[in-house]
Design an enzyme around this catalytic site. Sequence first.
Site, short mmCIF file in Angstrom:
data_model
loop_
_atom_site.label_atom_id
_atom_site.label_comp_id
_atom_site.label_asym_id
_atom_site.label_seq_id
_atom_site.Cartn_x
_atom_site.Cartn_y
_atom_site.Cartn_z
N ASP A 256 0.80 -1.23 0.00
CA ASP A 256 0.00 0.00 0.00
C ASP A 256 0.83 1.27 0.00
O ASP A 256 0.34 2.33 -0.39
CB ASP A 256 -1.00 0.01 1.16
CG ASP A 256 -0.34 -0.14 2.52
OD1 ASP A 256 0.85 -0.52 2.58
OD2 ASP A 256 -1.01 0.11 3.54
N GLU B 76 9.52 -10.99 -1.63
CA GLU B 76 10.54 -9.95 -1.74
C GLU B 76 11.95 -10.52 -1.78
O GLU B 76 12.84 -9.95 -2.43
CB GLU B 76 10.41 -8.95 -0.58
CG GLU B 76 9.17 -8.09 -0.64
CD GLU B 76 7.94 -8.72 -0.02
OE1 GLU B 76 6.88 -8.06 0.02
OE2 GLU B 76 8.04 -9.89 0.44
N HIS C 84 0.17 0.80 10.57
CA HIS C 84 0.48 -0.59 10.25
C HIS C 84 1.86 -0.67 9.58
O HIS C 84 2.32 0.25 8.96
CB HIS C 84 -0.59 -1.19 9.33
CG HIS C 84 -0.67 -0.57 7.98
ND1 HIS C 84 -1.22 0.68 7.76
CD2 HIS C 84 -0.24 -1.01 6.76
CE1 HIS C 84 -1.14 0.98 6.47
NE2 HIS C 84 -0.56 -0.02 5.85
N HIS C 85 2.50 -1.80 9.71
CA HIS C 85 3.86 -2.07 9.23
C HIS C 85 4.93 -1.36 10.07
O HIS C 85 6.12 -1.43 9.73
CB HIS C 85 4.05 -1.68 7.75
CG HIS C 85 3.21 -2.45 6.79
ND1 HIS C 85 2.58 -3.63 7.12
CD2 HIS C 85 2.89 -2.20 5.49
CE1 HIS C 85 1.91 -4.07 6.07
NE2 HIS C 85 2.07 -3.23 5.07
N GLY D 23 26.79 -17.11 -0.54
CA GLY D 23 26.38 -18.51 -0.42
C GLY D 23 25.02 -18.75 0.19
O GLY D 23 24.85 -19.68 0.98
N ASP E 286 18.16 -30.23 -5.19
CA ASP E 286 16.79 -30.37 -4.72
C ASP E 286 16.56 -29.66 -3.39
O ASP E 286 15.48 -29.10 -3.15
CB ASP E 286 16.40 -31.85 -4.62
CG ASP E 286 17.40 -32.69 -3.81
OD1 ASP E 286 18.48 -32.17 -3.45
OD2 ASP E 286 17.10 -33.87 -3.55
N ASN F 65 19.71 -35.36 -5.37
CA ASN F 65 20.57 -36.23 -4.58
C ASN F 65 20.07 -36.34 -3.15
O ASN F 65 20.84 -36.54 -2.21
CB ASN F 65 22.04 -35.77 -4.63
CG ASN F 65 22.17 -34.26 -4.44
OD1 ASN F 65 21.26 -33.61 -3.93
ND2 ASN F 65 23.31 -33.73 -4.83
N GLY G 273 18.66 -34.33 -0.72
CA GLY G 273 18.99 -33.52 0.44
C GLY G 273 20.15 -32.58 0.23
O GLY G 273 20.53 -32.27 -0.91
N GLU H 87 26.14 -29.92 2.77
CA GLU H 87 26.14 -29.97 4.23
C GLU H 87 26.57 -31.36 4.71
O GLU H 87 27.26 -31.49 5.73
CB GLU H 87 24.74 -29.66 4.77
CG GLU H 87 24.08 -28.43 4.19
CD GLU H 87 24.74 -27.14 4.62
OE1 GLU H 87 25.76 -27.18 5.34
OE2 GLU H 87 24.24 -26.07 4.24
#
Length: 597
Positions: free
Chosen positions: A56, A79, A144-145, A443, A473, A500, A502, A506
């Site tokens: 708005d 965003e 608001h906001h 990253g 994925d 793969n 997952g 990591e």
Amino acid sequence: MAEQTVASTRAQMDRLQLELQDLKHAQGVEDITVGDYLLARLDQLQITNMFGLPGDFNLGFLDLVEDHPNIHWVGNCNELNSGYAADGYARVKPGSMGVLLTTFGVGELSAVNAIAGSYAEMVPVLHIVGAPSTSQQLSKPLLHHTLGDSRYEAYAKAYEQFTCCQKYLMNKETAAADIDHLLTEILVKARPGYMTLPTNLVFEKISGERLKTPLSHLPPPNDPEVEAHVVEEIVKHVMAANGGVAVLVDACAVRHDVTQELLELINKTHLPVYSTPMGKTAIPENYDRYGGIYIGSISRPEIREKLESASIILSVGGLRSDYNSGNFTYNFPVSRTIELHSDHTKVFYAQYPAIGMKQLIPKLTAKLEPFKETTQQIAVPQFKSVFPTEDTEIITQAWFWPTMGEFFRPKDVIIAETGTASFGITNVAFPPESIFIAQIFWGSIGYSVGSTLGAALGAQDRNLGRTILFVGDGSLQLTVQEFSTMLRMNLKPIVFVLNNNGYTIERWLHGKERKYNDIFPWAWTDLLKVFGDKEELRSKSYTVHNKKELSALLADEKFARADKMQLVEVMMDQFDAPVTLVNQAELSGKTNAYVPK
């Protein structure tokens, strides 16, 4: 009598105002709204797309955007994705910038991570925030906001941490100058800038006189005497090295738009040249004096040996982050390194502030050209993709990436997600005039999807080739909504989803068998239908389970033409990873000390 005097004065002021308007029109200068002034500047910078979401506090300005003849409102799903898209757009359009528009508070804070990434990786992005009216910002009602504590400036203070310049437009008298200053800072510093645009200021009329003077993205000029001294110092050391000089190109050579100057230097001197992962495609990778990618201790042995044995390293636009340098394992000392940066130069231990490479490189080229016969004698390893010797139909990381290298064409825009993709693609030789995009330093997983949207639109502006995305994925689940925007815009990227099971990067860093590195599997080939293309009129999806199926798909001319959006689910082993990722993970694991002593 007093009333007559007041009336007479007002009439005289009105006549003077009309005469001033007539004079402006005679000179070809008309008043323009603040909103239209901003759009005119963006149009001059050849910005054709604006990303973001309606809210708005920005709807009035959005009317102007939607009605603009040259700037198209894209409209994103959130965003964060719009910030990623603006970043990708900017990377494909040197000399310009990406632009996103959000609303105050809730909208701008959703884009924070994307803007921080653009700041870290030095990408020019303008973030426009539709803000409450100037009177509301002064009276501070419980709007608001807001946070409910009258701190209307809280969000702007957050943005001060990762934008190069901030402008809070509050009056029409200074609006044009503020806009020009902000845009110039973004262009010159190659970093994001932040602007608040109050609702009531959008339609205020101001002079358009300043629009006659184009904005410049050139950095401030170097001091001639200091620059001449620096050039002579470099030449002296190059002469003493007797041709033993190698060039290492990094991210800032791209970000600060010196690739043309750099290419002229290489062509005229025949110096051997290498790049870091973040400098990939700054130099055409089919160039005969290009030796490949240097990543410190995890480089290919022949690349590491050649570069580290050079008497002098001429580093151009260096950014020695951990993933860009093999966890800081560069093996050449300051005493053998000359560094060229956007705002300073270092010759061994001596530093020269405000001597930037944009103007320095052409002068250096002229002085170093006579050495070309000597430098030509230095051998450069041929940079080419290496295929493994394998007796399996399983799609391995070692086989997949050189295979994809043969699929690439000149002028392709290639985006790789953080993780297996950005590490796996590093040592793949790209064709000429291709562009590589990856967020290696910041990253943020999921970045590549939004970036692909912006990059594809930027590629259209420049008549480039196909847009090709490689994303895991796990990462795709973060920002997958932007597929719907690509379909709505009738964009035609080729998306390779590396299934793969997952977060493979990591797993290699820590917790191979831990549940926190698992994801819930999605029906990947149904996604484009879910996102709006129910009849597959604009898209096509595939799953490939083995080398034979993938090779057949890549050889299909219709697929390679990319005349619609295409998603390819590539089935891979969850523990298979590129060797560069494995080596980097080992170095990072030692630093991070995941396991207590």
